[in-house]
Enzyme design. Sequence first.
Site, mmCIF file in Angstrom:
data_model
loop_
_atom_site.group_PDB
_atom_site.id
_atom_site.type_symbol
_atom_site.label_atom_id
_atom_site.label_comp_id
_atom_site.label_asym_id
_atom_site.label_seq_id
_atom_site.Cartn_x
_atom_site.Cartn_y
_atom_site.Cartn_z
ATOM 1 N N ASP A 51 -74.754 93.133 43.748
ATOM 2 C CA ASP A 51 -73.827 92.675 44.788
ATOM 3 C C ASP A 51 -73.868 93.605 46.002
ATOM 4 O O ASP A 51 -73.710 94.815 45.874
ATOM 5 C CB ASP A 51 -72.430 92.639 44.158
ATOM 6 C CG ASP A 51 -71.316 92.283 45.129
ATOM 7 O OD1 ASP A 51 -71.610 91.848 46.259
ATOM 8 O OD2 ASP A 51 -70.136 92.418 44.731
ATOM 9 N N HIS A 74 -65.069 93.669 45.737
ATOM 10 C CA HIS A 74 -66.477 94.068 45.766
ATOM 11 C C HIS A 74 -66.616 95.583 45.920
ATOM 12 O O HIS A 74 -65.792 96.236 46.559
ATOM 13 C CB HIS A 74 -67.201 93.362 46.911
ATOM 14 C CG HIS A 74 -67.178 91.873 46.801
ATOM 15 N ND1 HIS A 74 -68.133 91.169 46.110
ATOM 16 C CD2 HIS A 74 -66.299 90.952 47.278
ATOM 17 C CE1 HIS A 74 -67.855 89.875 46.173
ATOM 18 N NE2 HIS A 74 -66.741 89.726 46.876
#
Length: 567
Positions: free
Chosen positions: A207, A380
């Site tokens: 990610d 995130h």
Amino acid sequence: MAAKRGHQGKGQRREDEKRLRIIPLGGLGEIGKNMTVLEYGEDIMVVDMGSVFPREDMPGVDLVIPDVTYLTKNASRVRAFVITHGHEDHIGASPYILRNLPCPVYGTRLTLALIEHKLKEHHVNGIPLNVVKPGDSIRIGESFEVEFLKASHSIAGAVMLAIKTPVGTVIHTGDFKVDYTPIDGKIMDLGRLGELGREGVLLLLADSTNVERPGYTMSERTVGETFVNLFGRAEGRVIVAMFASNVHRIQQVVDAAVRYNRKVCLIGRSMVNVSKVAIQLGELRIPEGRLVAVDDLDRYDDDELVVITTGSQGEPMSGLARMAFAEHKKLEIKGTDMVIVSATPIPGNEKSVSRVINQLVRTGANVIYEAIEEVHVSGHACQEELKLIHALADPRFFIPVHGEYRHLHHHANLALSMGMDQDHVRIVDTGDIVEVSPNRLSVVGSVPSGEVLIDGLGVGDVGAVVLRDRKHLSQDGLLVVIMAVEHDSGMVVSGPDIISRGFVYMREADQLVEGTRAAARSVLQSFGRIDPSDWNRVKNDVRDTVQKYIYDQIKRSPMILPVIVEV
């Protein structure tokens, strides 16, 4: 490093050996639409099947999903879909894809419950949904063994994937952050990731969303503390807008409401649906008697209520937007309300979010958003968390995923800064075919890829031409030129008549309308008798002549639609 993993030397590699293929069909160069294909021999497995919000240049489009032409052409080889978590950018395309590719789906309990709800809504039946939990391993075809690792994210049930293939182990992180105080109390499995790193990881797909941010992402509990402080100051209703899928944050709003003896009301179709599923699975806990229906809001004083709604991205039809613009049937914003926008705008949604916040402020409400208070933390990982994952996995090769191009670029540089070889780090594009062997990673071609537009019940029937026409109509409007032609004589017996939509107000533009009619009439006179075989030529000439006349007069180019009616 090569010795530790037992990789073959270059001289030992046979040119005819099978190689693992990685084919991203979405999620690269964009935030959303995540989908990655892994292929070895006759086996194909797919990680995620996400959607994305339509851009501003896609009027009327409801949803955008990946182009899966490659998968449909190889349907007999697709063994399973494996889902990392239940956010829309990872499951939003599931009913559209599974309708044509009815394969087994693997995911955690909440993830599959959300997919199951989507499939029921779209009347897609017969899809095997297989619940897994962190620590489980499954076999997919002859080529893949997938182990599920607990991850922390902004939704329950998020997992990383350790995919063991004949050429080595691939780690797909999905979306994650390193949260040492998660709401569910279950810390991500960093220990197992370290074990896999020591055993040898061939490829890491990680990610990249927050790679530009230094340091660490704050814990979700930070938001809960902010809610408690804000609720303590609120004198009227508290209205909180957030993503419906952020069950942990909904739980924190509920906990704050209970602390201050407030009732909770859920507004918005997706908010109600997701919360219902989460309550059934035990992922969301609302004390008995605390939840009230929207129709019962009038029974309580304002200081007894908390409303949780959708609309944190400024969507025009969402609960918050309709409240802000006094279009909601059940609830209108008051000056005594505290409105909390608990999200950050997805790239591309900034204008919509700003518009709604400005309107909320205009109503006199006390509006709280990320720039004012810590009412949102990302799901995130920031730079230091990404470095930790890289250090633990210690991959031979690395491909950054889940991000716009600048995110992928910065993540590639981060990997290089940690000592990876330049030729072992690769930024790839959607549709690229990446071949991976123990000693080499290379792009060897591409497959059909891109965007499929969902408009109502239509899947893919809105293309570039339709979008172009919609934009044309939205910018300059439409002018219809209607002519009636007698069947026997071929002579024009009525018209040309002019109808305008979104172009000019006819009553105030008599001179322009009459000039337009005259321009069309001149074309008809040049033809005299109009034979049915000439109709297309007549229409084209009318269109060109009228378009030139209008542009010469007012420098505008509406869409011209000539219509011939036979009488």
